[in-house]
Write a protein that holds these residues in place. Structure first.
Motif, PDB file in Angstrom:
ATOM      1  N   GLU A   7       0.822  -1.215   0.000  1.00  0.00           N
ATOM      2  CA  GLU A   7       0.000   0.000   0.000  1.00  0.00           C
ATOM      3  C   GLU A   7       0.857   1.267   0.000  1.00  0.00           C
ATOM      4  OE1 GLU A   7      -2.574  -0.418   3.389  1.00  0.00           O
ATOM      5  OE2 GLU A   7      -3.393  -2.305   2.613  1.00  0.00           O
ATOM      6  N   ILE A   8       1.844   1.320   0.873  1.00  0.00           N
ATOM      7  CA  ILE A   8       2.667   2.522   0.970  1.00  0.00           C
ATOM      8  C   ILE A   8       3.582   2.628  -0.248  1.00  0.00           C
ATOM      9  CG2 ILE A   8       4.398   3.735   2.344  1.00  0.00           C
ATOM     10  CD1 ILE A   8       3.108   2.355   4.836  1.00  0.00           C
ATOM     11  N   GLY A   9       4.067   1.510  -0.734  1.00  0.00           N
ATOM     12  CA  GLY A   9       4.893   1.531  -1.940  1.00  0.00           C
ATOM     13  C   GLY A   9       4.169   2.155  -3.112  1.00  0.00           C
ATOM     14  N   ALA A  10       2.877   1.893  -3.234  1.00  0.00           N
ATOM     15  CA  ALA A  10       2.089   2.462  -4.333  1.00  0.00           C
ATOM     16  C   ALA A  10       2.069   3.992  -4.267  1.00  0.00           C
ATOM     17  CB  ALA A  10       0.669   1.906  -4.304  1.00  0.00           C
ATOM     18  N   LYS A  11       2.049   4.571  -3.054  1.00  0.00           N
ATOM     19  CA  LYS A  11       2.056   6.034  -2.911  1.00  0.00           C
ATOM     20  C   LYS A  11       3.332   6.647  -3.494  1.00  0.00           C
ATOM     21  CE  LYS A  11       1.616   6.731   1.551  1.00  0.00           C
ATOM     22  NZ  LYS A  11       1.333   7.311   2.879  1.00  0.00           N
ATOM     23  N   TYR A  12       4.428   5.890  -3.421  1.00  0.00           N
ATOM     24  CA  TYR A  12       5.731   6.394  -3.851  1.00  0.00           C
ATOM     25  C   TYR A  12       6.138   5.860  -5.228  1.00  0.00           C
ATOM     26  CZ  TYR A  12       6.209   8.176   0.851  1.00  0.00           C
ATOM     27  OH  TYR A  12       6.005   8.877   2.011  1.00  0.00           O
ATOM     28  N   ASN A  13       5.248   5.087  -5.840  1.00  0.00           N
ATOM     29  CA  ASN A  13       5.551   4.452  -7.118  1.00  0.00           C
ATOM     30  C   ASN A  13       6.790   3.562  -7.017  1.00  0.00           C
ATOM     31  OD1 ASN A  13       4.881   3.871  -9.781  1.00  0.00           O
ATOM     32  ND2 ASN A  13       6.233   5.455 -10.586  1.00  0.00           N
ATOM     33  N   ILE A  14       6.876   2.849  -5.903  1.00  0.00           N
ATOM     34  CA  ILE A  14       7.964   1.905  -5.638  1.00  0.00           C
ATOM     35  C   ILE A  14       7.336   0.534  -5.443  1.00  0.00           C
ATOM     36  CG2 ILE A  14       9.721   1.202  -3.960  1.00  0.00           C
ATOM     37  CD1 ILE A  14      10.199   4.175  -3.423  1.00  0.00           C
ATOM     38  N   ARG A  15       7.935  -0.456  -6.061  1.00  0.00           N
ATOM     39  CA  ARG A  15       7.412  -1.818  -5.905  1.00  0.00           C
ATOM     40  C   ARG A  15       7.555  -2.271  -4.463  1.00  0.00           C
ATOM     41  NH1 ARG A  15       8.564  -6.048 -10.489  1.00  0.00           N
ATOM     42  NH2 ARG A  15       7.647  -7.252  -8.791  1.00  0.00           N
ATOM     43  N   GLY A  16       6.430  -2.352  -3.789  1.00  0.00           N
ATOM     44  CA  GLY A  16       6.425  -2.772  -2.396  1.00  0.00           C
ATOM     45  C   GLY A  16       6.922  -4.186  -2.205  1.00  0.00           C
ATOM     46  N   ASP A  17       6.686  -5.052  -3.197  1.00  0.00           N
ATOM     47  CA  ASP A  17       7.157  -6.429  -3.065  1.00  0.00           C
ATOM     48  C   ASP A  17       8.680  -6.500  -3.068  1.00  0.00           C
ATOM     49  OD1 ASP A  17       7.280  -5.729  -5.788  1.00  0.00           O
ATOM     50  OD2 ASP A  17       6.265  -7.534  -6.485  1.00  0.00           O
ATOM     51  N   LEU A  18       9.324  -5.683  -3.898  1.00  0.00           N
ATOM     52  CA  LEU A  18      10.789  -5.672  -3.914  1.00  0.00           C
ATOM     53  C   LEU A  18      11.351  -4.949  -2.692  1.00  0.00           C
ATOM     54  CD1 LEU A  18      11.543  -5.211  -7.702  1.00  0.00           C
ATOM     55  CD2 LEU A  18      12.105  -7.171  -6.275  1.00  0.00           C
ATOM     56  N   ALA A  19      10.667  -3.917  -2.225  1.00  0.00           N
ATOM     57  CA  ALA A  19      11.093  -3.252  -0.989  1.00  0.00           C
ATOM     58  C   ALA A  19      11.002  -4.221   0.183  1.00  0.00           C
ATOM     59  CB  ALA A  19      10.260  -2.004  -0.734  1.00  0.00           C
ATOM     60  N   ALA A  79       7.794   4.568  15.927  1.00  0.00           N
ATOM     61  CA  ALA A  79       6.721   4.293  16.877  1.00  0.00           C
ATOM     62  C   ALA A  79       5.812   3.153  16.431  1.00  0.00           C
ATOM     63  CB  ALA A  79       5.902   5.556  17.134  1.00  0.00           C
ATOM     64  N   THR A  80       5.668   2.953  15.131  1.00  0.00           N
ATOM     65  CA  THR A  80       4.793   1.890  14.620  1.00  0.00           C
ATOM     66  C   THR A  80       5.452   1.207  13.424  1.00  0.00           C
ATOM     67  OG1 THR A  80       3.655   3.270  12.991  1.00  0.00           O
ATOM     68  CG2 THR A  80       2.734   3.243  15.248  1.00  0.00           C
ATOM     69  N   PRO A  81       5.035  -0.015  13.115  1.00  0.00           N
ATOM     70  CA  PRO A  81       5.528  -0.656  11.898  1.00  0.00           C
ATOM     71  C   PRO A  81       5.241   0.176  10.639  1.00  0.00           C
ATOM     72  CG  PRO A  81       4.514  -2.300  13.301  1.00  0.00           C
ATOM     73  CD  PRO A  81       4.223  -0.949  13.915  1.00  0.00           C
ATOM     74  N   ALA A  82       4.083   0.806  10.572  1.00  0.00           N
ATOM     75  CA  ALA A  82       3.736   1.610   9.389  1.00  0.00           C
ATOM     76  C   ALA A  82       4.717   2.766   9.201  1.00  0.00           C
ATOM     77  CB  ALA A  82       2.310   2.145   9.501  1.00  0.00           C
ATOM     78  N   PHE A  83       5.118   3.423  10.283  1.00  0.00           N
ATOM     79  CA  PHE A  83       6.088   4.511  10.163  1.00  0.00           C
ATOM     80  C   PHE A  83       7.443   3.973   9.689  1.00  0.00           C
ATOM     81  CE2 PHE A  83       3.717   6.881  13.785  1.00  0.00           C
ATOM     82  CZ  PHE A  83       2.779   7.362  12.880  1.00  0.00           C
ATOM     83  N   GLY A  84       7.831   2.802  10.197  1.00  0.00           N
ATOM     84  CA  GLY A  84       9.096   2.202   9.773  1.00  0.00           C
ATOM     85  C   GLY A  84       9.095   1.813   8.308  1.00  0.00           C
ATOM     86  N   VAL A  85       7.997   1.243   7.850  1.00  0.00           N
ATOM     87  CA  VAL A  85       7.869   0.883   6.431  1.00  0.00           C
ATOM     88  C   VAL A  85       7.904   2.136   5.568  1.00  0.00           C
ATOM     89  CG1 VAL A  85       6.297  -0.075   4.691  1.00  0.00           C
ATOM     90  CG2 VAL A  85       6.674  -1.306   6.845  1.00  0.00           C
ATOM     91  N   GLU A  86       7.160   3.159   5.966  1.00  0.00           N
ATOM     92  CA  GLU A  86       7.126   4.373   5.151  1.00  0.00           C
ATOM     93  C   GLU A  86       8.487   5.065   5.115  1.00  0.00           C
ATOM     94  OE1 GLU A  86       4.242   7.937   3.737  1.00  0.00           O
ATOM     95  OE2 GLU A  86       3.596   6.654   5.385  1.00  0.00           O
ATOM     96  N   ALA A  87       9.211   5.074   6.221  1.00  0.00           N
ATOM     97  CA  ALA A  87      10.554   5.661   6.222  1.00  0.00           C
ATOM     98  C   ALA A  87      11.473   4.895   5.277  1.00  0.00           C
ATOM     99  CB  ALA A  87      11.121   5.675   7.635  1.00  0.00           C
ATOM    100  N   HIS A  88      11.380   3.577   5.261  1.00  0.00           N
ATOM    101  CA  HIS A  88      12.163   2.754   4.331  1.00  0.00           C
ATOM    102  C   HIS A  88      11.837   3.144   2.897  1.00  0.00           C
ATOM    103  CE1 HIS A  88      12.969  -1.605   2.740  1.00  0.00           C
ATOM    104  NE2 HIS A  88      13.748  -0.715   2.154  1.00  0.00           N
ATOM    105  N   LEU A  89      10.557   3.230   2.583  1.00  0.00           N
ATOM    106  CA  LEU A  89      10.150   3.580   1.226  1.00  0.00           C
ATOM    107  C   LEU A  89      10.547   5.016   0.871  1.00  0.00           C
ATOM    108  CD1 LEU A  89       6.840   1.637   1.341  1.00  0.00           C
ATOM    109  CD2 LEU A  89       8.638   1.271  -0.348  1.00  0.00           C
ATOM    110  N   GLN A  90      10.498   5.915   1.832  1.00  0.00           N
ATOM    111  CA  GLN A  90      10.954   7.284   1.574  1.00  0.00           C
ATOM    112  C   GLN A  90      12.445   7.314   1.272  1.00  0.00           C
ATOM    113  OE1 GLN A  90       9.862   9.915   4.786  1.00  0.00           O
ATOM    114  NE2 GLN A  90       7.704   9.947   4.165  1.00  0.00           N
ATOM    115  N   HIS A  91      13.205   6.481   1.954  1.00  0.00           N
ATOM    116  CA  HIS A  91      14.647   6.437   1.706  1.00  0.00           C
ATOM    117  C   HIS A  91      14.917   5.908   0.293  1.00  0.00           C
ATOM    118  CE1 HIS A  91      18.460   7.232   3.562  1.00  0.00           C
ATOM    119  NE2 HIS A  91      18.946   6.077   3.133  1.00  0.00           N
TER     120      HIS A  91
END
Length: 152
Positions: A7-19, A79-91
């Protein structure tokens, strides 16, 4: 975690499966045998440099209730898994793009502006950028995805 990456990968146009494949690599398949602890919700080793943190490292505009450094630990804590995932995708987004963060997103990666923006638009371009020297790093993520994840 899988749904968050997709879901978050789609916001950034990054393949979430590969992330997610990269997260599996970086966490030892979520066994966390390295310097980052599971409770940190840091799935890519963001901010882990091999030296324990002091706890007062700059957050560069990131909300301290969402991402923070803890004294004696390695890497950022989220603070949450969602924040950690989004930070990874932002990086990853920082490496892949020179564009601003997508509209409606909040900066969660304090290291976002330290990255040489746009140098890694493809996974294989992470070589020498994400991991140093990083020979074959991007290819290994793709290989892990195809060889391991698709076996299931």
């Amino acid at each position: 975690i899988i749904d968050l990456y997709l879901e978050i990968g789609a916001k950034y146009n990054i393949r979430g499966d590969l992330a997610l494949a990269q997260a599996l690599k970086e966490t030892g398949y979520f066994q966390f045998g390295g310097s980052v602890e599971p409770f940190q919700n840091n799935y890519c080793g963001l901010g882990a440099t091999g030296t324990p943190l002091l706890g007062n490292e700059p957050l560069n505009g990131v909300n301290s209730s969402k991402a923070f450094y803890l004294s004696g630990l390695h890497g950022l804590s989220f603070a949450t898994p969602a924040f950690g995932v989004e930070a990874h995708l932002q990086h990853l987004y920082a490496y892949a793009s020179t564009e601003d963060l997508p509209v409606g997103t909040e900066l969660l990666d304090p290291r976002f502006n330290y990255v040489q923006r746009g140098v890694s638009p493809r996974w294989v371009d992470l070589n020498g950028h994400w991991a140093i020297p990083g020979d074959g790093y991007g290819e290994s993520i793709i290989d892990d995805f195809w060889l391991k994840m698709l076996q299931y």
